[in-house]
Enzyme design. Structure first.
Site, PDB file in Angstrom:
ATOM      1  N   SER A   1      46.399  24.733  17.702  1.00  0.00           N
ATOM      2  CA  SER A   1      45.315  24.483  18.103  1.00  0.00           C
ATOM      3  C   SER A   1      44.126  25.128  17.652  1.00  0.00           C
ATOM      4  CB  SER A   1      45.162  25.008  19.849  1.00  0.00           C
ATOM      5  OG  SER A   1      45.661  23.956  20.719  1.00  0.00           O
TER       6      SER A   1
ATOM      7  N   ASP B   1      38.468  18.206  24.006  1.00  0.00           N
ATOM      8  CA  ASP B   1      39.368  19.359  24.600  1.00  0.00           C
ATOM      9  C   ASP B   1      39.111  19.655  26.057  1.00  0.00           C
ATOM     10  OD1 ASP B   1      40.572  22.207  24.613  1.00  0.00           O
ATOM     11  OD2 ASP B   1      40.942  21.661  22.652  1.00  0.00           O
TER      12      ASP B   1
ATOM     13  N   ASP C   1      26.377  32.859  22.004  1.00  0.00           N
ATOM     14  CA  ASP C   1      26.528  32.803  20.645  1.00  0.00           C
ATOM     15  C   ASP C   1      26.120  31.324  20.095  1.00  0.00           C
ATOM     16  OD1 ASP C   1      27.723  35.508  20.431  1.00  0.00           O
ATOM     17  OD2 ASP C   1      29.733  34.829  19.839  1.00  0.00           O
TER      18      ASP C   1
ATOM     19  N   HIS D   1      40.117  26.904  26.480  1.00  0.00           N
ATOM     20  CA  HIS D   1      40.822  26.419  25.364  1.00  0.00           C
ATOM     21  C   HIS D   1      39.480  25.778  24.648  1.00  0.00           C
ATOM     22  CE1 HIS D   1      43.416  23.793  23.044  1.00  0.00           C
ATOM     23  NE2 HIS D   1      44.220  24.866  23.041  1.00  0.00           N
TER      24      HIS D   1
END
Length: 438
Positions: free
Chosen positions: A386, A182, A191, A214
């Site tokens: 996506s 991507d 995280d 994205h």
């Protein structure tokens, strides 16, 4: 990328072809012989293996060489100024099978949640209908006798994971390598602290860092964990090893050569699953790419399952359904459609219109999906096929943990057979809603 092309992309006039050629080589093609012949003809065909260890050299190979050969996939990408010379050389070696034009591919961005603002307005004024673009679309003429399930966000997990049944199972993708190809990854996202993340860029002049967002969002859905200290889970295969291939630029644009490079790298790294939330629009009655289909079959034989988004070109509330995008329309690549929390097909989700390939194989949650994002925002809610794709990729990793000896084709079959049937056309949702192993 030249300034004119960048302007076209940013202005919405997306170019389709780069001017380069993709060539499928014969099974008995010899890289050594090809290289010897190329040197004699003053041509430079770079073998991809020579560049894997040095990111900058790998990137330069696409611009400085006359072509690059992806040995694992038997595919060559030939620069436009030397395509006839290289093809003649390959013909003389009896290595040439067929060619296709190289395409531009794009991040399949759906509805960005300005819907966060919509949700605030709904709470403020007590509005109880869906935000624009997130509704279930027109009701069928003959409603099914049993209402499809509705999924909600809970204190334990966001609705997408509840739709998978992920919290009922014990599999988290542990020991499985999963690649997300991507726009890269925001590698310092809190995280992911302490997680195994291997990243590489295939975009000239850009690192693997995600300045777009994205890729970080898709990676979070596939293998993320919980949101900060809240304990609310949003990632599917939260213990899988994450391999990030930056194959789309910070503008969300790439080409076949970069995608192929990322795919070959992922296979070489031992990734069992590749998630690709990218594509190029395809007209109805257009055949899929034989080259992508062949290399996806080669990848499966090597143990790697490739999963790709169906595309976001439809406007179902206007009666418009568009064909599944390239490369998800290839029969050997699992194509993923998007569902909303009411188990209905998303308004934007493409459909399986082309009978010769181009089917939707399975569906995943794809409307109003919470996941990680680049800083300073840290999180975002997006909609698109996506988002549905990394859910399916994450479940594939869970299945590989559950069935470590399974082949890629067997994992494909398990994803299909374990999915939850829906009262919707297979054209739109394939076998149904993907489900985590229990």
């Amino acid at each position: 990328m030249d300034p004119y092309t960048s302007f076209q992309i940013l202005s919405g006039d997306r170019p389709k072809y780069t001017g380069k050629k993709l060539v499928m080589l014969s099974p008995d093609a010899s890289m050594q012989k090809i290289d010897e012949e190329a040197s004699g003809a003053a041509l430079r065909l770079a073998p991809s293996s020579a560049y894997r260890s040095h990111e900058e050299d790998y990137q330069k190979a696409f611009t400085e060489a006359d072509g690059i050969v992806f040995e694992k996939f038997r595919v060559a990408v030939i620069n436009a100024n030397h395509d006839e010379q290289v093809k003649s050389l390959l013909y003389s070696q009896r290595s040439f099978q067929y060619e296709e034009p190289e395409r531009y591919l794009y991040a399949l961005e759906g509805v960005r949640s300005s819907n966060l603002l919509w949700q605030f307005i709904c709470r403020l004024f007590g509005i109880r209908r869906d935000p624009p673009g997130a509704g279930p679309g027109p009701a069928p003429k003959d409603p099914p006798p049993v209402a499809p399930p509705v999924f909600e966000n809970t204190a334990e997990a966001y609705w997408g994971l509840n739709a998978l049944g992920a919290l009922s199972g014990s599999f988290t993708g542990k020991g499985v390598k999963l690649a997300v190809l991507d726009t890269g990854m925001y590698l310092a996202h809190p995280d992911f602290e302490g997680r195994e993340v291997v990243a590489k860029s295939f975009i000239q002049g850009e690192s693997a860092e995600d300045a777009h967002g994205h890729g970080t969002h898709c990676a979070g859905i596939a293998v993320g964990g919980v949101r900060g200290n809240s304990g609310i889970r949003y990632g599917t295969a939260s213990d899988a090893g994450l391999y990030v291939g930056k194959v789309l630029s910070n503008e969300g644009v790439g080409s076949d050569s970069g995608i192929l490079a990322g795919m070959e790298w992922a296979v070489s790294q031992g990734c069992r699953v590749i998630s690709m939330s990218l594509g190029a629009s395809v007209e109805e009655n257009t055949r899929y790419s034989n080259i992508y289909d062949e290399l996806a079959g080669i990848a499966m034989d090597m143990g790697t399952l490739i999963i790709a988004a169906a595309g976001n070109d439809s406007h179902r509330n206007q009666g418009i359904i568009r064909a599944v995008n390239h490369p998800g329309n290839c029969p050997n690549i699992m194509s993923v459609g998007a569902l909303d929390r009411r188990s209905d097909v998303a308004d934007f989700s493409c459909g399986g219109l082309n009978p010769d390939g181009g089917l939707v194989d399975i569906a995943g949650p794809g409307v109003e999906i919470f996941s990680s994002w680049k800083l300073p925002q840290k999180y975002a809610i997006l909609s698109g096929t996506s988002m549905a794709t990394p859910f399916v990729a994450g479940v594939a990793a869970q299945l590989l943990e559950a069935f470590p000896e399974a082949t890629a084709r067997e994992i494909w079959d398990k994803l299909i057979s374990h999915s939850r049937p829906l009262p919707l056309p297979g054209r739109d949702v394939g076998s149904g809603l993907v489900q985590s192993p229990q």
